[in-house]
Design a protein around this motif. Sequence first.
Motif, PDB file in Angstrom:
ATOM      1  N   CYS A 130     -18.252 -15.277 -52.363  1.00 52.87           N
ATOM      2  CA  CYS A 130     -18.551 -15.225 -53.937  1.00 52.87           C
ATOM      3  C   CYS A 130     -19.618 -15.752 -54.062  1.00 52.87           C
ATOM      4  N   GLU A 131     -20.149 -14.777 -54.813  1.00 49.79           N
ATOM      5  CA  GLU A 131     -21.823 -15.493 -55.824  1.00 49.79           C
ATOM      6  C   GLU A 131     -21.744 -15.696 -57.167  1.00 49.79           C
ATOM      7  N   SER A 132     -21.989 -16.321 -58.155  1.00 54.33           N
ATOM      8  CA  SER A 132     -21.551 -16.880 -59.384  1.00 54.33           C
ATOM      9  C   SER A 132     -23.496 -17.289 -60.195  1.00 54.33           C
ATOM     10  N   LEU A 133     -24.325 -17.332 -60.528  1.00 55.43           N
ATOM     11  CA  LEU A 133     -24.888 -16.473 -61.261  1.00 55.43           C
ATOM     12  C   LEU A 133     -24.864 -18.635 -62.173  1.00 55.43           C
ATOM     13  N   ALA A 134     -24.099 -18.511 -62.860  1.00 52.37           N
ATOM     14  CA  ALA A 134     -24.114 -19.613 -63.750  1.00 52.37           C
ATOM     15  C   ALA A 134     -21.838 -19.977 -63.919  1.00 52.37           C
ATOM     16  N   ILE A 135     -22.102 -21.457 -63.568  1.00 52.54           N
ATOM     17  CA  ILE A 135     -21.409 -22.156 -63.275  1.00 52.54           C
ATOM     18  C   ILE A 135     -21.019 -23.001 -64.152  1.00 52.54           C
ATOM     19  N   ILE A 136     -19.532 -22.767 -65.037  1.00 51.96           N
ATOM     20  CA  ILE A 136     -19.771 -23.619 -65.860  1.00 51.96           C
ATOM     21  C   ILE A 136     -18.518 -24.204 -65.685  1.00 51.96           C
ATOM     22  N   GLU A 137     -19.116 -26.091 -65.884  1.00 52.59           N
ATOM     23  CA  GLU A 137     -17.810 -27.198 -64.754  1.00 52.59           C
ATOM     24  C   GLU A 137     -16.425 -27.721 -66.051  1.00 52.59           C
ATOM     25  N   SER A 138     -16.928 -27.313 -66.920  1.00 54.01           N
ATOM     26  CA  SER A 138     -15.927 -27.872 -67.982  1.00 54.01           C
ATOM     27  C   SER A 138     -16.082 -26.627 -69.327  1.00 54.01           C
ATOM     28  N   MET A 162     -28.707 -19.936 -61.562  1.00 52.30           N
ATOM     29  CA  MET A 162     -30.254 -19.003 -62.615  1.00 52.30           C
ATOM     30  C   MET A 162     -30.287 -19.971 -63.827  1.00 52.30           C
ATOM     31  N   LYS A 163     -31.700 -20.064 -63.848  1.00 55.69           N
ATOM     32  CA  LYS A 163     -31.743 -21.064 -65.081  1.00 55.69           C
ATOM     33  C   LYS A 163     -31.542 -20.775 -66.599  1.00 55.69           C
ATOM     34  N   ALA A 164     -32.230 -19.396 -66.181  1.00 56.36           N
ATOM     35  CA  ALA A 164     -33.066 -18.418 -68.059  1.00 56.36           C
ATOM     36  C   ALA A 164     -31.316 -18.367 -68.516  1.00 56.36           C
ATOM     37  N   LEU A 165     -30.233 -17.973 -67.268  1.00 62.30           N
ATOM     38  CA  LEU A 165     -28.956 -17.231 -68.084  1.00 62.30           C
ATOM     39  C   LEU A 165     -28.592 -18.561 -68.311  1.00 62.30           C
ATOM     40  N   ARG A 166     -28.473 -19.926 -67.469  1.00 66.55           N
ATOM     41  CA  ARG A 166     -27.547 -21.565 -68.152  1.00 66.55           C
ATOM     42  C   ARG A 166     -28.630 -21.919 -69.559  1.00 66.55           C
ATOM     43  N   ILE A 190     -30.745 -10.914 -64.504  1.00 67.32           N
ATOM     44  CA  ILE A 190     -29.619 -11.424 -63.369  1.00 67.32           C
ATOM     45  C   ILE A 190     -29.160 -10.621 -61.907  1.00 67.32           C
ATOM     46  N   CYS A 191     -29.533  -9.374 -62.228  1.00 73.57           N
ATOM     47  CA  CYS A 191     -29.227  -8.377 -61.354  1.00 73.57           C
ATOM     48  C   CYS A 191     -29.509  -8.391 -60.383  1.00 73.57           C
ATOM     49  N   GLU A 210     -17.006 -28.657 -75.298  1.00 77.90           N
ATOM     50  CA  GLU A 210     -18.625 -28.608 -74.867  1.00 77.90           C
ATOM     51  C   GLU A 210     -19.477 -28.172 -73.650  1.00 77.90           C
ATOM     52  N   ILE A 211     -19.871 -27.069 -74.046  1.00 73.48           N
ATOM     53  CA  ILE A 211     -20.419 -25.921 -72.549  1.00 73.48           C
ATOM     54  C   ILE A 211     -20.743 -27.172 -71.223  1.00 73.48           C
ATOM     55  N   LYS A 212     -20.453 -27.441 -70.295  1.00 76.53           N
ATOM     56  CA  LYS A 212     -20.661 -28.225 -69.434  1.00 76.53           C
ATOM     57  C   LYS A 212     -20.993 -27.437 -67.772  1.00 76.53           C
ATOM     58  N   LEU A 213     -22.479 -27.558 -67.725  1.00 79.67           N
ATOM     59  CA  LEU A 213     -23.199 -26.307 -66.769  1.00 79.67           C
ATOM     60  C   LEU A 213     -23.619 -27.012 -65.299  1.00 79.67           C
ATOM     61  N   LYS A 214     -22.781 -26.544 -63.879  1.00 77.41           N
ATOM     62  CA  LYS A 214     -23.450 -27.040 -63.055  1.00 77.41           C
ATOM     63  C   LYS A 214     -24.555 -26.697 -62.800  1.00 77.41           C
TER      64      LYS A 214
END
Length: 190
Positions: free
Chosen positions: A171-179, A1-5, A38-39, A184-188
């Motif tokens: 399982c569903e997640s709206l923003a996935i953090i890889e590291s 979800m781009k707005a969340l990322r 988000i909802c 440093e926030i790395k998002l998928k």
Amino acid sequence: MKALRDRILKDGKCYPGGILKVDKFINHQMDPNLMKRICVEFIRRYASTEINKIITIEASGIAPAIMMGFLLDLPVVFAKKKKPSTMTDMLSTTVFSFTKQREYHVVISKEYLREGDKVLFVDDFLAYGNAAKGIIDLCKQAGAELVGMGFIIEKAFQHGREVIEQAGVRCESLAIIESLENCEIKLKED
Ligand code: 5GP
């Protein structure tokens, strides 16, 4: 979800030990408009799933859960971290909190989680899946069907998804953090 990322990159803060602070918009100060978006996204993803109840765990899950319940016109139940003195007939389990580094009991009244319920769990974070494990256990004890779990943010490097998928739960997640290495926030990407 781009707005969340985008919001995580703008306002999220990284802490040692793989912790992301999002208290500017999710779990201290809250942005109701973003929470609604988000909802709506959770609802889109679970559109073909029959649900009769939203469950969460206090405290940070309550905001997305109540928004989900409002939008879907469904009751919302939150698992409590302290047994109220007035609660007599309950389901109970133990959850390890890695942010607090301790175990705590979680309870839900048997009145509000029952056989035949089709429940969707929502929470702010998926980390190691300890809270998820506790909820899976409570639903099993109740004979309720856990039709899915939805997380605003998943920290993929802590592997909580494996716990959920091994239990056969969606399982569903709206923003996935890889590291979060070197803070440093790395998002998928989607
Ligand atoms: P888990 O049970 O999956 O290990 O962790 C999930 C729970 O711990 C969530 O309910 C959330 O409140 C808290 N949590 C886990 N990781 C973080 C984090 O990076 N930041 C914040 N603010 N809470 C977290």
